[in-house]
Design a protein around this motif. Sequence first.
Motif, PDB file in Angstrom:
ATOM      1  N   THR A   1      26.960  31.238  45.207  1.00 45.05           N
ATOM      2  CA  THR A   1      26.452  32.115  46.264  1.00 45.05           C
ATOM      3  C   THR A   1      25.402  31.394  47.094  1.00 45.05           C
ATOM      4  OG1 THR A   1      24.677  33.044  44.896  1.00 45.05           O
ATOM      5  CG2 THR A   1      26.806  34.162  44.836  1.00 45.05           C
ATOM      6  N   ALA A   2      25.322  31.787  48.337  1.00 45.59           N
ATOM      7  CA  ALA A   2      24.244  31.387  49.240  1.00 45.59           C
ATOM      8  C   ALA A   2      23.924  32.644  50.045  1.00 45.59           C
ATOM      9  CB  ALA A   2      24.684  30.225  50.124  1.00 45.59           C
ATOM     10  N   TYR A   3      24.344  32.674  51.304  1.00 45.68           N
ATOM     11  CA  TYR A   3      24.345  33.910  52.075  1.00 45.68           C
ATOM     12  C   TYR A   3      25.747  34.524  52.048  1.00 45.68           C
ATOM     13  CZ  TYR A   3      19.778  32.480  53.769  1.00 45.68           C
ATOM     14  OH  TYR A   3      18.464  32.106  53.829  1.00 45.68           O
ATOM     15  N   ASP A   4      26.636  33.860  51.329  1.00 43.59           N
ATOM     16  CA  ASP A   4      27.999  34.323  51.137  1.00 43.59           C
ATOM     17  C   ASP A   4      28.400  34.043  49.691  1.00 43.59           C
ATOM     18  OD1 ASP A   4      27.978  31.595  51.364  1.00 43.59           O
ATOM     19  OD2 ASP A   4      29.400  31.470  53.018  1.00 43.59           O
ATOM     20  N   VAL A   5      29.588  34.497  49.311  1.00 40.87           N
ATOM     21  CA  VAL A   5      30.101  34.309  47.954  1.00 40.87           C
ATOM     22  C   VAL A   5      31.390  33.498  48.031  1.00 40.87           C
ATOM     23  CG1 VAL A   5      30.772  35.442  45.805  1.00 40.87           C
ATOM     24  CG2 VAL A   5      29.206  36.604  47.371  1.00 40.87           C
ATOM     25  N   VAL A   6      31.497  32.491  47.169  1.00 38.19           N
ATOM     26  CA  VAL A   6      32.717  31.683  47.093  1.00 38.19           C
ATOM     27  C   VAL A   6      33.177  31.637  45.641  1.00 38.19           C
ATOM     28  CG1 VAL A   6      33.718  29.378  47.350  1.00 38.19           C
ATOM     29  CG2 VAL A   6      32.157  30.259  49.092  1.00 38.19           C
ATOM     30  N   VAL A   7      34.463  31.875  45.418  1.00 40.58           N
ATOM     31  CA  VAL A   7      35.074  31.688  44.109  1.00 40.58           C
ATOM     32  C   VAL A   7      36.001  30.479  44.190  1.00 40.58           C
ATOM     33  CG1 VAL A   7      36.693  32.646  42.428  1.00 40.58           C
ATOM     34  CG2 VAL A   7      34.836  34.064  43.311  1.00 40.58           C
ATOM     35  N   TRP A   8      35.833  29.565  43.221  1.00 37.10           N
ATOM     36  CA  TRP A   8      36.546  28.287  43.198  1.00 37.10           C
ATOM     37  C   TRP A   8      37.576  28.265  42.070  1.00 37.10           C
ATOM     38  CZ3 TRP A   8      34.688  24.442  46.643  1.00 37.10           C
ATOM     39  CH2 TRP A   8      33.439  24.697  47.214  1.00 37.10           C
ATOM     40  N   ASP A   9      38.654  27.501  42.296  1.00 37.93           N
ATOM     41  CA  ASP A   9      39.614  27.176  41.260  1.00 37.93           C
ATOM     42  C   ASP A   9      39.307  25.753  40.785  1.00 37.93           C
ATOM     43  OD1 ASP A   9      41.708  26.571  39.607  1.00 37.93           O
ATOM     44  OD2 ASP A   9      43.267  27.306  40.965  1.00 37.93           O
ATOM     45  N   PRO A  10      38.757  25.579  39.570  1.00 39.60           N
ATOM     46  CA  PRO A  10      38.354  24.241  39.103  1.00 39.60           C
ATOM     47  C   PRO A  10      39.508  23.253  38.907  1.00 39.60           C
ATOM     48  CG  PRO A  10      37.315  25.976  37.794  1.00 39.60           C
ATOM     49  CD  PRO A  10      38.403  26.619  38.596  1.00 39.60           C
TER      50      PRO A  10
ATOM     51  N   THR B   1      26.416  40.474  42.825  1.00 37.07           N
ATOM     52  CA  THR B   1      25.448  39.662  43.565  1.00 37.07           C
ATOM     53  C   THR B   1      24.311  40.549  44.042  1.00 37.07           C
ATOM     54  OG1 THR B   1      26.586  40.001  45.686  1.00 37.07           O
ATOM     55  CG2 THR B   1      27.253  38.100  44.364  1.00 37.07           C
ATOM     56  N   VAL B   2      23.134  39.936  44.210  1.00 35.22           N
ATOM     57  CA  VAL B   2      21.986  40.686  44.705  1.00 35.22           C
ATOM     58  C   VAL B   2      21.341  39.912  45.855  1.00 35.22           C
ATOM     59  CG1 VAL B   2      21.508  41.869  42.535  1.00 35.22           C
ATOM     60  CG2 VAL B   2      20.462  39.648  42.935  1.00 35.22           C
ATOM     61  N   SER B   3      20.936  40.634  46.876  1.00 36.84           N
ATOM     62  CA  SER B   3      20.198  40.078  48.015  1.00 36.84           C
ATOM     63  C   SER B   3      19.197  41.145  48.419  1.00 36.84           C
ATOM     64  CB  SER B   3      21.155  39.702  49.143  1.00 36.84           C
ATOM     65  OG  SER B   3      22.017  40.779  49.463  1.00 36.84           O
ATOM     66  N   GLY B   4      19.443  41.855  49.537  1.00 36.54           N
ATOM     67  CA  GLY B   4      18.745  43.103  49.789  1.00 36.54           C
ATOM     68  C   GLY B   4      19.562  44.262  49.258  1.00 36.54           C
ATOM     69  N   VAL B   5      20.786  43.926  48.813  1.00 35.59           N
ATOM     70  CA  VAL B   5      21.776  44.899  48.375  1.00 35.59           C
ATOM     71  C   VAL B   5      22.339  44.452  47.033  1.00 35.59           C
ATOM     72  CG1 VAL B   5      23.962  46.012  48.989  1.00 35.59           C
ATOM     73  CG2 VAL B   5      22.400  45.325  50.783  1.00 35.59           C
ATOM     74  N   VAL B   6      22.671  45.419  46.170  1.00 38.66           N
ATOM     75  CA  VAL B   6      23.453  45.138  44.973  1.00 38.66           C
ATOM     76  C   VAL B   6      24.919  45.340  45.337  1.00 38.66           C
ATOM     77  CG1 VAL B   6      24.030  45.912  42.648  1.00 38.66           C
ATOM     78  CG2 VAL B   6      21.645  45.759  43.340  1.00 38.66           C
ATOM     79  N   GLU B   7      25.720  44.298  45.144  1.00 42.89           N
ATOM     80  CA  GLU B   7      27.124  44.368  45.520  1.00 42.89           C
ATOM     81  C   GLU B   7      28.006  43.907  44.372  1.00 42.89           C
ATOM     82  OE1 GLU B   7      27.427  43.585  50.223  1.00 42.89           O
ATOM     83  OE2 GLU B   7      26.508  41.938  49.103  1.00 42.89           O
ATOM     84  N   GLY B   8      29.176  44.526  44.261  1.00 38.08           N
ATOM     85  CA  GLY B   8      30.166  44.136  43.268  1.00 38.08           C
ATOM     86  C   GLY B   8      31.441  43.686  43.945  1.00 38.08           C
ATOM     87  N   TRP B   9      32.042  42.585  43.442  1.00 37.76           N
ATOM     88  CA  TRP B   9      33.223  41.980  44.066  1.00 37.76           C
ATOM     89  C   TRP B   9      34.322  41.816  43.019  1.00 37.76           C
ATOM     90  CZ3 TRP B   9      32.090  40.602  49.222  1.00 37.76           C
ATOM     91  CH2 TRP B   9      30.726  40.529  49.532  1.00 37.76           C
ATOM     92  N   ASN B  10      35.553  42.133  43.377  1.00 39.52           N
ATOM     93  CA  ASN B  10      36.681  41.831  42.516  1.00 39.52           C
ATOM     94  C   ASN B  10      36.805  40.310  42.437  1.00 39.52           C
ATOM     95  OD1 ASN B  10      39.565  41.090  41.946  1.00 39.52           O
ATOM     96  ND2 ASN B  10      39.730  43.303  41.689  1.00 39.52           N
ATOM     97  N   ALA B  11      36.687  39.766  41.230  1.00 42.31           N
ATOM     98  CA  ALA B  11      36.621  38.313  41.080  1.00 42.31           C
ATOM     99  C   ALA B  11      37.921  37.626  41.480  1.00 42.31           C
ATOM    100  CB  ALA B  11      36.258  37.955  39.645  1.00 42.31           C
ATOM    101  N   ASP B  12      39.048  38.330  41.440  1.00 42.78           N
ATOM    102  CA  ASP B  12      40.340  37.729  41.792  1.00 42.78           C
ATOM    103  C   ASP B  12      40.615  37.759  43.289  1.00 42.78           C
ATOM    104  OD1 ASP B  12      40.968  37.121  39.152  1.00 42.78           O
ATOM    105  OD2 ASP B  12      41.900  39.082  38.814  1.00 42.78           O
ATOM    106  N   THR B  13      40.241  38.860  43.940  1.00 41.84           N
ATOM    107  CA  THR B  13      40.637  39.056  45.338  1.00 41.84           C
ATOM    108  C   THR B  13      39.493  38.944  46.342  1.00 41.84           C
ATOM    109  OG1 THR B  13      40.276  41.455  45.257  1.00 41.84           O
ATOM    110  CG2 THR B  13      42.426  40.627  44.534  1.00 41.84           C
ATOM    111  N   GLY B  14      38.242  39.115  45.896  1.00 44.29           N
ATOM    112  CA  GLY B  14      37.112  39.136  46.820  1.00 44.29           C
ATOM    113  C   GLY B  14      36.877  40.483  47.449  1.00 44.29           C
ATOM    114  N   GLU B  15      37.668  41.477  47.066  1.00 47.78           N
ATOM    115  CA  GLU B  15      37.460  42.826  47.600  1.00 47.78           C
ATOM    116  C   GLU B  15      36.119  43.372  47.113  1.00 47.78           C
ATOM    117  OE1 GLU B  15      39.500  47.292  47.365  1.00 47.78           O
ATOM    118  OE2 GLU B  15      40.321  45.599  46.230  1.00 47.78           O
TER     119      GLU B  15
END
Length: 719
Positions: free
Chosen positions: A248-257, A287-301
């Motif tokens: 994470t930074a100001y966005d979220v990225v999920v990687w395939d190792p 993830t937390v910033s000014g907001v608590v957010e939840g993301w589907n780890a497979d799709t990013g939804e």
Amino acid sequence: MIQNTFLEHWKKKSSGQAVAADYFLKPVSPYRGKVPNLLDEGNPHSNFIGGLIANDEFVITSSEDSNLCIWSGKNLDLVREIVQDNPANFLAISPDGKHFAAGTDSYTIDIYEMGSWDLVRRLEGHDGYVSKVSFAQGDKIVSISRDSSVKVWNYKTGEELLNMNNHDEWVYSLGVHPTEPLAITGALDSSLHVWNLETGQCIESPVDGSNLIYIMGMTIGGDNNSEIGNRKSTSAAMWLPNGKVVTTAYDVVVWDPKDWSMVWRSEAGSKQMRSLAYLEKENIIITVSGVVEGWNADTGEKVFSQVAHGGKEIYSCFVQGRKLYTGDAKGKIRVWDIDGLIASGVNTQHSWGVSEMWVTENQEHIVTGSFDNTVIIWDKNGVPLHQFKGFESDTTPLGPIPTDNNLHVVSSSGLVTILDIENREVHKQIPLDRSLIDFDGLYWLDEDRFIGYTLSYRSRIVNVKTGEIQVVDMNCSFTGHQELGNGKVAFTTYPTRPLDVPEEDYSDEYEDEDGRPKQVLLDIGATLGTDEYETYSPLVIFDARNLQLVKELWIRPVLKKDDDNYYPNTIRKSNNNKIWIGYSGGTTIVWDWENETHQDFFNPVDLEASLYIFDFGTEMAVVEYAGTAVTFVDWETGESRVEYWKGEDKDRIVSSVENDLMAFVDEQGFFTVLHIKNQDILFKERLGMDIRLMELKDGKLYIGSEEGSTSVFTWTMDN
């Protein structure tokens, strides 16, 4: 002192309990006082909470205030407080739950025993403060530091096993594989490296570093300009149990190792996501910033989102059982019901405070801008209807176009956007000629064109029909306006060189040795007397029909402070071709703009700038910016009197006026409504929310909060 908040009174009234009297203010919609899904909270620290871990019995927090606190996991009662020599930046708990580690500002990793809370070992070897720590397989612990190194230790013996130095800059993010000897680290130059924790070899570099410059303690550059990974340097990383990696930074990225390709990347936000957690059962990344957010780890939804700390930045989070713990920039810890967060879903909300607000003419909608780079349309009761995203900066609603009140102008960096309020869609976007220009206000010249102005650049004429942009060729910037009639408008100006005026075309030397002007800012052939030209910024009279300057009104008022930068910052029109001008230095001046005569009325008491000017016919009232008094001036004689009304309250921080009323919030949090002419305080309470801005309009009070919500109240003069 008023003991109860307005919220407490309203709860009693709404539940049928009797109260002493009806209130001046009444909520239009249910009063938003309770934070949804919040189980508990406390304020254990005086600075941000950088470290946060928990088990079934305890919650442990560390802060920049150098305190390490152990709390009961049942009720957040303080169990133990450890005062450290230096702050602990990050905490990690061992897989067996018997120890926890703290990375400190004193370059060490401190190992504590759970339960006894004894410091059992101190790992020394870094040359900069330790950013993150994480336990690995066996008895290993991994640490990263500002000294650009990544180290592996045996935390039970204190032996340094590996020292990896492939990074060139401060290493700030760390993710360790849960079952294999692998770790991923990120530095401030956006570089990402993958390590073998047995050999110390850097086996992969998904992102190369970019140039980073340090100026006066600030970092410039370092952004990731490739198409792979986070846009900026990563602040948190995690190796998930399913083998994927999230950064994470100001966005979220999920990687395939397998090949370090991106599985998905979220949209960028306006606040840094500094911490991560994972719900294995639901496969949700938190993830937390000014907001608590939840993301589907497979799709990013996005599964859920909620403003969690009133818009304040969140530095840490941790999941234990069905609870989520979060720690913010002000030292507050909150406990959340995870099931409730998931059930609440994705809320339409600002993740930061409301920066600007506009109530439509028919009062059916509210348009708000925010520092989170979004715009929200709300209904008349403050219920969110639609959110517009994708702006490059904070957004400023500027009002409707003259021919259609449903089409609303919004400004952001380098862009004018026309929103269709009813259909909740973007009607049109007009790029500006400079990417950093962000209008603070506008004046409509006709049904298609407006003058947009901001402090740092020359004004622009924007044609919303054709998209044409025309620069108003003046060596100053406009800061506000007042219509005068017959196509004339007065603009206040600012006395520094706009950023888009070449230096060779502008001089900072305004006076010669005798105090005479060396240069006229706006060369329109005006005849300027020496006595009239001694301030550095004029009031400009503009012919909107012919797009011509008519007059420059220069005046150096009698000022209380020895300061060269005085300029007109408040303007109101009166009768008989007269304009009242409040200057930054405190003086209020009345100009007869057609006859070019003026009168210095007064310097209000303890005043840095005039905030509001009221016309009561035979006299005027000037409310000062600092907020200690209102000065009344007889219109005919110029005689003045000062009325003190504030008492022991602190300075105003937010205010609004309508007719004879002024509403404001002081630094103590009291919301007050004052009748200016009668000097009567009609209402004074704590509303139970952090107010960022507000507007009084036609018997309603509209409030934009620090957490990004809006509230609507009505008021009555009956009580």
